[in-house]
Design an enzyme around this catalytic site. Sequence first.
Site, PDB file in Angstrom:
ATOM      1  N   SER A  43      -3.524  -7.570   2.816  1.00 11.76           N
ATOM      2  CA  SER A  43      -3.866  -7.365   4.225  1.00 11.76           C
ATOM      3  C   SER A  43      -4.419  -8.631   4.846  1.00 11.76           C
ATOM      4  CB  SER A  43      -4.890  -6.232   4.352  1.00 11.76           C
ATOM      5  OG  SER A  43      -4.317  -5.004   3.990  1.00 11.76           O
ATOM      6  N   LYS A  50     -16.736  -6.498   4.266  1.00 13.10           N
ATOM      7  CA  LYS A  50     -15.757  -7.101   5.157  1.00 13.10           C
ATOM      8  C   LYS A  50     -16.027  -6.684   6.599  1.00 13.10           C
ATOM      9  CE  LYS A  50     -11.942  -6.773   1.798  1.00 13.10           C
ATOM     10  NZ  LYS A  50     -10.620  -6.165   1.589  1.00 13.10           N
ATOM     11  N   HIS A 108       0.842  -1.209   0.000  1.00 12.74           N
ATOM     12  CA  HIS A 108       0.000   0.000   0.000  1.00 12.74           C
ATOM     13  C   HIS A 108       0.870   1.249   0.000  1.00 12.74           C
ATOM     14  CE1 HIS A 108      -3.152  -2.578   2.238  1.00 12.74           C
ATOM     15  NE2 HIS A 108      -3.626  -2.383   1.018  1.00 12.74           N
TER      16      HIS A 108
END
Length: 164
Positions: free
Chosen positions: A132, A42, A18
């Site tokens: 992630s 999520k 990122h």
Amino acid sequence: MSTIAVVPGSFDPVTLGHLDVVARSARIFDEVHVLVVHNPGKTAFIPLEERVALVERSVAELDLGEHVVVTSWSEGLLVDYCVNVGARVLVKGIRSQVDVAYETPMAIMNRSLAGVETVFLLPDPAHALVSSSLVRQVASLGGDVTPYVPGAVAEYLRREEDTR
């Protein structure tokens, strides 16, 4: 006219991949907004406020200057934020064909809704396989995630694991 770009993500947690996208975006655009968003599909691992703080600390360590802003958004569509701040570009990191298939319909919709273009950046090979969710899985099983995340995130994950 300055070009404002938005780098959105749930950043749950923020990874070195990122940050690579943020740093490269900062070299391309006049102003970059790193936007921590809630993904309704999520369940967050790290609370939104903590994610914002971790992204702020991590971006500050990159020393990209004052033209990089970290904030959050949960008040509507991503393109609404873009319109509010005058951004004409979204920047998305793409690791694989799966990401392309996922991001393409959204990019077309964002352009249709608000004239916001999406730019895809390919990963640095060192970060191409890191996500992630993979970091969360490795951390939850006691693995070392320091090669994949900034120091602030590794420290946060260690503290969280110690409290469990």
